[in-house]
Design a protein around this motif. Structure first.
Motif, PDB file in Angstrom:
ATOM      1  N   VAL A  73     -29.601  45.719   6.501  1.00 16.78           N
ATOM      2  CA  VAL A  73     -30.266  44.755   6.148  1.00 16.78           C
ATOM      3  C   VAL A  73     -28.890  43.960   4.560  1.00 16.78           C
ATOM      4  N   GLU A  76     -26.728  39.416   1.714  1.00 16.08           N
ATOM      5  CA  GLU A  76     -26.702  37.960   1.047  1.00 16.08           C
ATOM      6  C   GLU A  76     -28.051  37.431   1.303  1.00 16.08           C
ATOM      7  N   SER A  77     -28.271  38.458   1.767  1.00 16.14           N
ATOM      8  CA  SER A  77     -30.237  38.009   2.682  1.00 16.14           C
ATOM      9  C   SER A  77     -30.999  37.541   0.801  1.00 16.14           C
ATOM     10  N   THR A  78     -32.059  36.556   1.542  1.00 14.38           N
ATOM     11  CA  THR A  78     -32.433  35.755  -0.136  1.00 14.38           C
ATOM     12  C   THR A  78     -33.748  36.944  -0.662  1.00 14.38           C
ATOM     13  N   HIS A  79     -34.120  37.780   0.608  1.00 10.01           N
ATOM     14  CA  HIS A  79     -34.820  38.926   0.229  1.00 10.01           C
ATOM     15  C   HIS A  79     -34.461  39.807   0.473  1.00 10.01           C
ATOM     16  N   SER A 113     -35.036  40.159  10.459  1.00  9.92           N
ATOM     17  CA  SER A 113     -34.495  38.817   9.911  1.00  9.92           C
ATOM     18  C   SER A 113     -34.683  37.979   9.567  1.00  9.92           C
ATOM     19  N   ILE A 116     -36.030  38.808   5.802  1.00 17.38           N
ATOM     20  CA  ILE A 116     -34.956  39.275   4.983  1.00 17.38           C
ATOM     21  C   ILE A 116     -34.508  37.989   4.082  1.00 17.38           C
ATOM     22  N   TRP A 117     -34.586  36.569   4.845  1.00 17.43           N
ATOM     23  CA  TRP A 117     -34.522  34.975   4.929  1.00 17.43           C
ATOM     24  C   TRP A 117     -35.554  34.027   4.905  1.00 17.43           C
ATOM     25  N   HIS A 118     -37.355  34.470   4.978  1.00 15.56           N
ATOM     26  CA  HIS A 118     -38.013  33.844   4.363  1.00 15.56           C
ATOM     27  C   HIS A 118     -38.546  32.693   5.236  1.00 15.56           C
ATOM     28  N   VAL A 122     -31.205  32.118   9.604  1.00 13.14           N
ATOM     29  CA  VAL A 122     -31.247  33.293   9.746  1.00 13.14           C
ATOM     30  C   VAL A 122     -29.681  33.095   9.642  1.00 13.14           C
ATOM     31  N   LYS A 123     -28.361  33.725   8.256  1.00 13.10           N
ATOM     32  CA  LYS A 123     -27.759  33.645   8.598  1.00 13.10           C
ATOM     33  C   LYS A 123     -26.708  34.457   9.314  1.00 13.10           C
ATOM     34  N   VAL A 126     -30.730  41.349  10.881  1.00 12.21           N
ATOM     35  CA  VAL A 126     -30.369  42.360  10.415  1.00 12.21           C
ATOM     36  C   VAL A 126     -29.741  43.046  11.555  1.00 12.21           C
TER      37      VAL A 126
END
Length: 281
Positions: A73, A76-79, A113, A116-118, A122-123, A126
């Protein structure tokens, strides 16, 4: 906004054995990062390495299949994904027929994916790797490399994180060291259940007092925080107190509920550490 208290942690949960991606419970990273002084643009790179030891599904004929799963993961992901919800999600494959390993891998990658970007673009997805039974005996066990701080015979009497324990020698030339400890322990943010871990700290900069660093690691013993947040707290405290030129913090926590979480943070881009479990994992 999802909060840890709204998750299934510490609550009775129904066992869902049919595929259900909605079981995943994302929690914003920035809330805790604000608390420990991490800016919107963090001073670190990294990833959270997860291992799933209890992954099973049915093939098209209804025959159970098993595998180990490795997930990466991006930091840099938001969540983050709350770990109990992750376990419930993986359990939802138990009686679900999947065409083949490739389909399972794609579903895992897409669902995680998205979580984690909720809802955002998706930048960085996963990464998902499945280890099948024929390769189980190739799985290595290795302890974290470095000089072990646990050799030090010292008194410890603080069990809440205290950055003041971190002392560096700013009057001498910078050093490069890799230091490890198996004495990292914290507690779940919601349930208070113990989380056991090992940590490796690599740095270049003013030499850090080893006794103070070990006491600092021990000071997490009664602290309630998720694994990812503990590692980022360690990174930020060492950065502020010791002012290293380069810093890397890598922790490997023992598994709970068939999952282990191993956060890694580094001040400079570099190759990721080997995702190899320790003996306690």
């Amino acid at each position: 906004m999802n909060t840890p208290e709204q998750s299934q942690l510490g609550k009775t949960s129904a066992y869902v054995d049919q595929y259900d991606a909605s079981l995943l419970f994302p929690i914003p990273r920035q809330t805790k990062r604000d608390e420990i002084g991490v800016p919107a643009q963090p001073p670190f790179f990294g990833a959270d390495f997860w291992t799933g030891y209890e992954l099973s599904w049915l093939n098209p004929k209804g025959k159970p299949q098993v595998a180990l799963a490795r997930f990466m993961v991006p930091a840099e992901s938001t969540h983050i994904i709350e770990s109990k919800s992750f376990k419930l999600y993986l359990n939802s494959f138990n009686n679900t027929r999947i065409a083949d390993v490739a389909e399972l891998q794609q579903r895992l990658r897409d669902d995680l994916s998205a979580a984690i970007w909720h809802g955002q673009v998706v930048k960085a997805p996963v990464s998902v790797q499945l280890v099948l039974p024929e390769n189980f005996d190739r799985e290595p066990v290795h302890e974290l490399d470095g000089q072990n701080l646990d050799r030090l015979d010292l008194d410890c009497d603080e069990y809440q994180p205290n950055p003041a324990l971190l002392i560096a020698n700013f009057n001498e030339a910078p050093v490069t060291e890799t230091l490890t400890s198996n004495l990292l322990k914290s507690n779940c943010l919601v349930t208070g259940q113990p989380d056991w871990g090992s940590v490796r700290i690599s740095y270049t900069g003013p030499q850090i007092d080893q006794a103070g660093l070990l006491r600092y690691i021990v000071s997490f013993r009664n602290h309630n925080e998720f694994h990812e947040q503990c590692v980022e707290r360690i990174f930020m405290d060492i950065t502020r107190q010791c002012k290293p030129l380069r810093l890397e913090v890598y922790a490997r926590y023992t598994r709970r509920g068939g999952l282990d979480i191993n956060p890694w943070r580094t001040s400079h881009p570099q190759a990721m550490p080997a995702n190899v479990r320790t003996a306690r994992q």
